[in-house]
Design an enzyme around this catalytic site. Structure first.
Site, mmCIF file in Angstrom:
data_model
loop_
_atom_site.group_PDB
_atom_site.id
_atom_site.type_symbol
_atom_site.label_atom_id
_atom_site.label_comp_id
_atom_site.label_asym_id
_atom_site.label_seq_id
_atom_site.Cartn_x
_atom_site.Cartn_y
_atom_site.Cartn_z
ATOM 1 N N LYS A 1 11.682 -31.162 42.773
ATOM 2 C CA LYS A 1 12.338 -30.557 42.431
ATOM 3 C C LYS A 1 12.602 -31.358 40.666
ATOM 4 C CE LYS A 1 14.229 -26.691 44.229
ATOM 5 N NZ LYS A 1 15.721 -27.285 45.387
ATOM 6 N N ARG B 1 13.054 -28.382 53.473
ATOM 7 C CA ARG B 1 12.111 -27.513 53.574
ATOM 8 C C ARG B 1 11.516 -28.081 51.907
ATOM 9 N NH1 ARG B 1 12.088 -23.470 48.919
ATOM 10 N NH2 ARG B 1 10.652 -21.816 49.893
#
Length: 772
Positions: free
Chosen positions: A717, A752
């Site tokens: 991210k 994830r």
């Protein structure tokens, strides 16, 4: 009512009942319910009586025949109160009213019962009722007909001088140290018009013990600046948590003013007040994606094919809790099928379900482990009618009632609680006679009814579980629990406490932020899926549309063309690992599950497509509900979480609403996995705050997400890139590893990630440290 056998009774009854004869603080001793330590022992009881009559004749004539003989009245009440046990103060008060009306010929009476030893931290608790002769039948007055406890709008249950300690006030010293506050409560049990019960049912009212426990738990763990907020919170808890219809709350701060005894406030609130306040504050911001017929896939609009599940019909007025268990065949499927069969017809609605628990067999130990759950239903069936429906379901599903008792069975359904009644005959006992000794019953029941009180044992379900666990610890110190919270995934039962699961990311998109275009063909995607499994992934998450900031949304047809063929190819090749579909569109999820996917991963938590919850309920598969604001174009402009920047609090509140909508649509609780949405509508600092405070969401008892397994997706991210100054997303594996470690420490059940091989060892070590 006179000394001379009440010879002037009729004359007095005919006169206006404007006068009162009072008996104050009559002390008796008896077993009435339980004491403050919940023991069934003789206790002091204080009785106050007000007889409504007319004293005109005695006052005008000063003749004894027209006077009240206080001694007879007191002796009658005293003898009646001490001659037998009573299950509650309500039962004693009602019984005194009847005996005074029938034997002492009082036309109307108010009875107040105080139990000075009712609660550990209160001066007393009790009830005050007013009754007239017209409130009873002649049979109820003379004892030939059983008389259930009934309530009217004038009755109150009260708690006197409840002392609590909490942080309250605005001054610095008040924010530093707890202070004593004194509460007086008046609860109005008759506001809903309690219906009459059959003679063999015992109705239960709002139990002051339950209310005090619930209020104490919440208040002493909270902090308030104003007494107004304090009393409003007390009223709200009583109404929303304890199902009180109306309550008066008086709160005093003895230390508020130096030269005054106390300062405080008193309010009266009812359900309508909080319902109207909630309606005024309620806002729905929901984008709706179109659902259209898509050529090539035989898709019809889902709105016309999905089952309709409206509000629970009013006639389904009885609230019932059931226990379910199975240890033969596909246990998870058995439980799901049993719930579907319960809802066949229009007389039962399943309104909530627990998590699933894999438990060792009890009593008969030489058999497979059980999968246990609990559910809450609304029904208009009476207990014996419901029992017959349950037995018919068990028989239809293959249960053999002639085998060994407590042996293996495809389905077992027990009635645990039915409203708040007690019932017993040759075939049925309510509450369930052994539920308090069965951890495999109490654990799932606690998921959906922790604040519900057992009608006979005077304790919340959560307290019964706590007591049982303490007994088990005393009997076998240090032993591990053999009960495991689990969920069904691709025909297997997965234990949440066994390990942190790794969800490998497979994007079939040309524009994903780190691997766009790498796996855009079905063949390339299938090979990548197998590589992720070989590297250590437990689940493959296939997405056909990028949700990165500012990405363009594609059509439903294109998203299906990217996702469904990959799933079909994998299944055709014998790929047995669980597959998740990453989509917020109901039609895509529907086609993906039909093709062989096993889990729905919705980044909008059901907000983008109103048909999504129905698809989730239709397939009964695990679903991930993620927190997100807006869409890919707008989410990073919606990072304002108020002056306190309480992003974690907002996540809990928002996901809780999504979870409740899913459950209302028929999604089972055991299939729900929340995701705090790291990086979605959250800037770098807010994403770090989510990871830092993750235990507040997953492990705090006060969190609306407490008990739910959590998925966290920090992989590659932007906040990791900002911290490491690494613009290339494919080179953020080490930063992802740190975020995944924090996720495991915070209680995540699934992470994830893109870099499965690298993260696999990270998770193993993190599990060894944090998942002990």
């Amino acid at each position: 009512m006179s000394a001379a056998e009440h010879t002037k009774e009729d004359t007095i009854v005919d006169l206006p009942l404007t006068d009162k004869i009072c008996i104050r603080d009559l002390s008796v001793r008896n077993i009435i319910g339980v004491d403050a330590w919940e023991r069934s022992k003789r206790q002091p009881i204080i009785i106050n009586l007000v007889v409504y009559t007319s004293v005109s004749q005695a006052g005008d004539t000063d003749h004894l025949p027209y006077s009240i003989h206080y001694g007879i009245l007191c002796k009658t009440v005293e003898a009646h109160s001490e001659k037998s046990e009573f299950r509650s103060v309500e039962a004693l008060a009602d019984s005194i009213a009847r005996v005074v009306i029938s034997k002492c010929h009082a036309p109307k009476i108010t009875v107040r019962i105080d139990k000075p030893r009712a609660l550990l931290h209160a001066a007393s608790a009790g009830v005050e009722i007013t009754r007239s002769r017209s409130d009873y039948t002649e049979g109820e007055l003379n004892g030939t007909v059983p008389c259930p406890v009934r309530f009217n709008q004038h009755d109150i249950i009260f708690v006197k001088d409840l002392k609590l300690s909490c942080i309250i006030g605005v001054n610095p010293w008040e924010r530093e140290e707890e202070q004593l506050v004194v509460l007086n409560l008046q609860i109005y049990p008759g506001m809903d018009g309690t219906p009459d019960r059959k003679a063999d049912y015992v109705s239960n009212t709002h139990n002051y013990r339950t209310i005090v426990r619930t209020i104490t738990k919440y208040i002493e763990a909270s902090s308030y600046k104003t007494v107004e907020a304090f009393v409003t919170s007390v009223a709200r808890i009583a109404i929303e948590k304890c199902h009180v219809s109306k309550i008066t709350v008086k709160m005093e701060k003895p230390s508020a003013i130096v030269f005054a005894g106390s300062a405080g406030v008193e309010i009266t609130r009812d359900r309508a007040f909080f319902a109207s306040a909630a309606a005024a504050n309620k806002t729905h911001t929901r984008g709706v994606s179109s659902i259209s017929t898509i050529p090539g896939f035989g898709i019809t609009p889902l709105a016309s094919t999905l089952p309709k599940r409206g509000p629970v019909p009013d006639q389904l007025s009885h609230e019932v809790y059931l226990a379910l268990g199975s240890n033969l065949g596909d246990s998870a499927a058995n439980l799901t099928n049993a719930l579907k069969m319960l809802e066949q017809g229009d007389r039962v609605r399943v309104v909530d379900t627990s998590f699933l628990y894999e438990t060792p067999p009890m009593y008969v130990t030489d058999q497979p482990p059980f999968l246990n759950a609990a559910c809450k239903i609304k029904t208009d069936l009476e207990p014996l009618e419901l029992l017959k429906k349950i037995k018919d379901i068990e028989a239809e599903m293959g249960r053999d009632f002639n085998t060994i008792r407590n042996g293996p069975r495809p389905i077992d359904i027990d009635i645990l609680l039915y409203d708040s009644i007690e019932y017993k005959d040759d075939v049925l006992t309510i509450p369930h006679i052994a539920m308090q000794e069965r951890e495999f019953v109490l654990r799932p029941l606690c998921d959906i009814a922790k604040d519900v009180e057992h009608p006979k044992l005077y304790r919340h379900i959560s307290q019964l579980l706590s007591q049982l666990l303490l007994k088990q610890e005393e009997a076998s110190p240090g032993s591990d629990s053999n009960i495991h919270k689990s969920f069904p995934l691709r025909h297997k039962i997965v234990r949440w406490d066994a390990k942190t699961l790794i969800m490998g990311i497979l994007n079939t998109t040309p524009d994903s932020f780190s691997d766009g275009g790498d796996y855009s063909t079905a063949e390339a995607a299938a090979l990548r899926a197998q590589k992720l499994i070989d590297d250590g992934a437990d689940i493959i998450d296939i997405g056909g549309m990028s949700t990165r900031p500012n990405s363009e949304e594609i059509s439903e047809e294109e998203e299906i063309r990217r996702v469904v063929p990959v799933i079909q190819l994998l299944r055709a090749r014998g790929f047995e690992a669980p597959i998740s579909v990453d989509t917020f569109r109901a039609v895509v999820a529907d086609k993906a599950i039909e093709a062989g996917a096993d889990l729905i991963n919705d980044v909008s938590a059901g907000k983008r497509d109103p048909a999504m919850y129905s698809v989730m309920a239709k397939w009964n598969v695990p679903v991930c509900l993620m927190h997100m604001r807006g869409d890919s174009k707008t989410m990073m402009s919606q990072t304002d979480y108020g002056a306190k920047n309480d992003v974690v609090g907002e996540i809990g509140r928002d996901l809780s609403k999504s979870i409740q909508r899913a459950i209302a649509a028929g999604v089972h609780r055991w299939n729900i996995i929340p995701d705090p949405g790291v990086g979605f509508s959250k800037d770098s600092e807010q994403s770090l705050q989510v990871l830092r405070r993750l235990p507040e969401l997953t492990q705090s008892e006060t969190s609306p997400l407490a008990g739910y397994p959590c998925l966290v997706g920090p992989s590659r991210k932007a906040f990791i890139g900002h911290l490491t100054q690494q613009p290339d997303a494919t080179k953020r594996a080490w930063g992802t590893a740190a975020a995944c470690t924090a996720s495991v420490a915070g209680g995540a059940g699934i992470v994830r990630v893109h870099d499965v091989k690298e993260i696999r060892d990270v998770i193993k070590v993190a599990d060894a440290i944090w998942r002990v």
